[in-house]
Every structure is written in C-alpha cells, then in structure tokens.
Design an enzyme around this catalytic site. Structure first.
Site, short mmCIF file in Angstrom:
data_model
loop_
_atom_site.label_atom_id
_atom_site.label_comp_id
_atom_site.label_asym_id
_atom_site.label_seq_id
_atom_site.Cartn_x
_atom_site.Cartn_y
_atom_site.Cartn_z
N GLY A 41 0.83 -1.21 0.00
CA GLY A 41 0.00 0.00 0.00
C GLY A 41 0.86 1.25 0.00
O GLY A 41 0.65 2.17 -0.82
N ALA A 42 1.83 1.30 0.91
CA ALA A 42 2.70 2.48 0.99
C ALA A 42 3.48 2.67 -0.31
O ALA A 42 3.61 3.80 -0.82
CB ALA A 42 3.65 2.34 2.17
N GLY A 222 6.40 -8.82 -16.29
CA GLY A 222 7.83 -8.59 -16.05
C GLY A 222 8.49 -8.05 -17.30
O GLY A 222 8.01 -7.08 -17.90
N GLY A 225 6.53 -7.03 -20.47
CA GLY A 225 5.62 -5.88 -20.54
C GLY A 225 4.29 -6.17 -19.88
O GLY A 225 4.22 -6.81 -18.82
N ASP A 252 4.18 -2.78 -7.46
CA ASP A 252 3.54 -1.66 -6.74
C ASP A 252 3.76 -0.35 -7.50
O ASP A 252 2.86 0.50 -7.54
CB ASP A 252 4.13 -1.53 -5.33
CG ASP A 252 3.97 -2.81 -4.54
OD1 ASP A 252 2.99 -3.54 -4.79
OD2 ASP A 252 4.83 -3.08 -3.69
N GLY A 287 15.59 -1.38 -3.13
CA GLY A 287 14.52 -1.01 -2.21
C GLY A 287 13.20 -0.86 -2.92
O GLY A 287 13.13 -0.81 -4.16
O1 RIB Z 1 5.57 -5.62 -3.17
C1 RIB Z 1 6.72 -5.44 -2.38
C2 RIB Z 1 6.35 -5.30 -0.95
O2 RIB Z 1 5.79 -6.51 -0.50
C3 RIB Z 1 7.51 -5.05 -0.04
O3 RIB Z 1 7.79 -3.67 0.12
C4 RIB Z 1 7.13 -5.74 1.25
O4 RIB Z 1 6.90 -4.88 2.31
C5 RIB Z 1 5.89 -6.57 0.91
O5 RIB Z 1 4.76 -5.96 1.39
#
Ligand code: RIB
Length: 304
Positions: A41-42, A222, A225, A252, A287
């Site tokens: 989510g973040a 991936g 595409g 994400d 990260g």
């Molecule tokens: O999609 C990657 C995320 O999955 C990571 O940041 C980890 O926290 C997990 O939630």
C-alpha cells in the site's frame, strides 16, 4: 484532476542481500542488511504521489521506531497521512526480504496492517473521478467496504490482488481495474500459467476471470511488458530492456503509476505505457518505496 486514495499495508522492509538465495535448511553468507520503507500500500502511494497525483494513504502503524521512521518517510513524499492511525495494539508491519541476482523472496508479518478496518476506510472523502486502490495485505472485508464506498461516490476502483489468494465474486464485482501478474491470474482463473505462455493464453485466462464486460484486467509480465483486457478490447505494451538490480516493489510502482495516470484522465493505453516505463525505472534501484520514480524521470524514458 482526480485524486488517488490507497488503503493498504505499510511495512519496514528488512533486506538481506546475497550472491544467491539459500535452499531450504541451508545458510549462506550475506553481503548487506538494509532497511527500506515498503509495504504494498505504501509503495503504491509513494509511486502515485511522486508521479504527481494528490495521494491519500489509509493504514495503520505501530507506536514503535519502525512506525516513526515510516511516517517521516511517507510525509516527506507529500502523501496525505490524515487517515494513517498509530496504534499500540500491534507492531508495525515488517517484511523480511532476501535479494539475490535482482530476484527476491519475502516473508511479511502483518502487525498493524491486520487491524485496518472497515471503520478506517468509512470516513474517507472519495469523490467522482478519484481512484481507490487496494491490495491483499489488509483484511479483505476492509477492501470490500472501501470499494463499496468508492462505487457509491462514483470513484474508480483498482485492485492488486497480491499476495494472491482466492476471493469472493462479490469483491471481484466491485473492481473496475484488476492488476495482477501471470502467477496470480493463473491461481484466480484456475488455469496453469507460466512466464513463457503466449499472450493469447494469458488473455483467455483473463477472459475467464473477467466479472463483467466493463471490467479491465491488466496482466503484468515482467520483462515481457503488460497485456490488458479492457471490456472486449485487447491491449499489449511491450517490456523495456533494462538492467534490473532489485525487482522488489516493481508491481507496486506499476499500480501506483497506473492509478496516478487514470486519476489524471489519461486513456488506458497511455496509462499502461507510462506505468510500464515507471516500473522499468524502479527495478534499476535498490529497495521498494525509495525506488519509485518521478514524473520527469518517466517522461525522459518514454520520450527516448
Ligand atoms: O511488493 C513489495 C512489498 O511486499 C515489499 O515492500 C514488502 O513490504 C511486501 O509488502
């Protein structure tokens, strides 16, 4: 311009890097231990905000040092945190990640993410034109309540059903845009899919899963595409060749970027190409949260 509201997880990612992943029962020597802001989510909220969308995150943090660090990081990204609560009932969500040769393994301990409730999402001021985003690291009834509210407000709903688990037809019917990878699609459509399956087979599986003719299903592939089924229309966006160093959070990044462009009124094809380029930048950095690109960086890649 619409806004992006993300109801989802917030984690501290504790990352060990190594030359290769250990086999079950084996110990390998690592190279580094790193701490990155993460949580699906973040990460999605960071991507949307860095890409220019007014972004609100709904979630929960613990009253601990990880929670304080994550709050400071997220506030620094320009994300509205008015709906992020701090609670002493559990620890901040934590993910234990190994990264070797750009690929990762992840174990998530939900902590406070498991406490995000229907009440938490019930007060969010969604409006027509906004995009409501969620994923499967908070309770599913909370997501259903969030999307029900979004539908009532005529906002668009975008679900990333990761980590994959089977879910109800009722929840699927609340989804306007579903974003998932081929493994998740295989599980949900009950079709054995692999990363070498041809596009026609992937689109067939998406057709099986599609809950209505209005629903859009985007399948991220991936390096290959993304393909999408938008109603009856099929869209294919080829992958970009880059040197990946860490793919954590790439999905994400794609979701956050797609939400940002859709909230801005972009046509689906353009939004998919933009999100594909954004994700290709994120994999070139270590990260999850900190690897999300800015709009200028994505424009530079798309223009080149
Ligand atoms: O999609 C990657 C995320 O999955 C990571 O940041 C980890 O926290 C997990 O939630």
């Amino acid at each position: 311009m619409g806004r992006v509201f993300v109801a989802g997880s917030i984690n501290m990612d504790v990352v060990a890097t190594a030359d290769r992943h250990p086999r079950v029962g084996e110990t390998v020597a690592g190279k580094q231990v790193l701490y990155f802001p993460g949580g699906k989510g973040a990460n999605q909220a960071v991507a949307a905000s860095r890409l220019g969308a007014p972004t609100t995150l709904i979630g929960r943090l613990g009253k601990d040092s990880f929670g304080a660090e994550l709050k400071a990081f997220l506030a620094g990204q320009g994300i509205d945190l008015s709906y992020v609560q701090e609670t002493a009932e559990a620890h901040t969500g934590t993910a234990i990640i190994t990264v070797a040769k750009a690929d990762n393994t992840i174990v998530v301990i939900p902590g406070t993410n498991a406490l995000v409730s229907a009440e938490d999402v019930g007060v969010v001021p969604l409006l027509k034109g906004d995009v409501a985003v969620s994923q499967f690291e908070i309770p599913l009834p909370t997501i259903a309540a969030f999307f029900g509210r979004a539908r009532a407000a005529q906002a668009r709903t975008l679900l990333n059903p990761a980590p994959a688990q089977k879910f109800s037809r009722d929840l699927l019917e609340l989804v306007d845009v579903l974003v998932l990878n081929e493994t998740e699609l295989g599980l949900l459509a009950d079709v054995a899919l692999s990363d070498s399956d041809d596009i026609a087979r992937i689109l067939d599986a998406a057709r099986r899963l599609q809950a209505s003719q209005d629903q859009t299903i985007c399948v991220t592939l991936g390096k290959r595409g993304v393909v999408a089924l938008a109603g009856r229309e099929e869209l294919i966006v080829p992958g970009r060749v880059v040197q990946a160093i860490d793919t954590t959070g790439a999905g994400d990044c794609f979701v956050g970027a797609l939400a940002a462009r859709l909230a801005d009124g972009a046509p689906l094809r353009d939004a998919l190409a933009f999100a594909n380029a954004a994700a290709s930048i994120s994999v070139q950095r270590m990260g999850a949260g900190p690897s999300m690109p800015t709009a200028e960086e994505v424009s530079a890649v798309i223009g080149s």
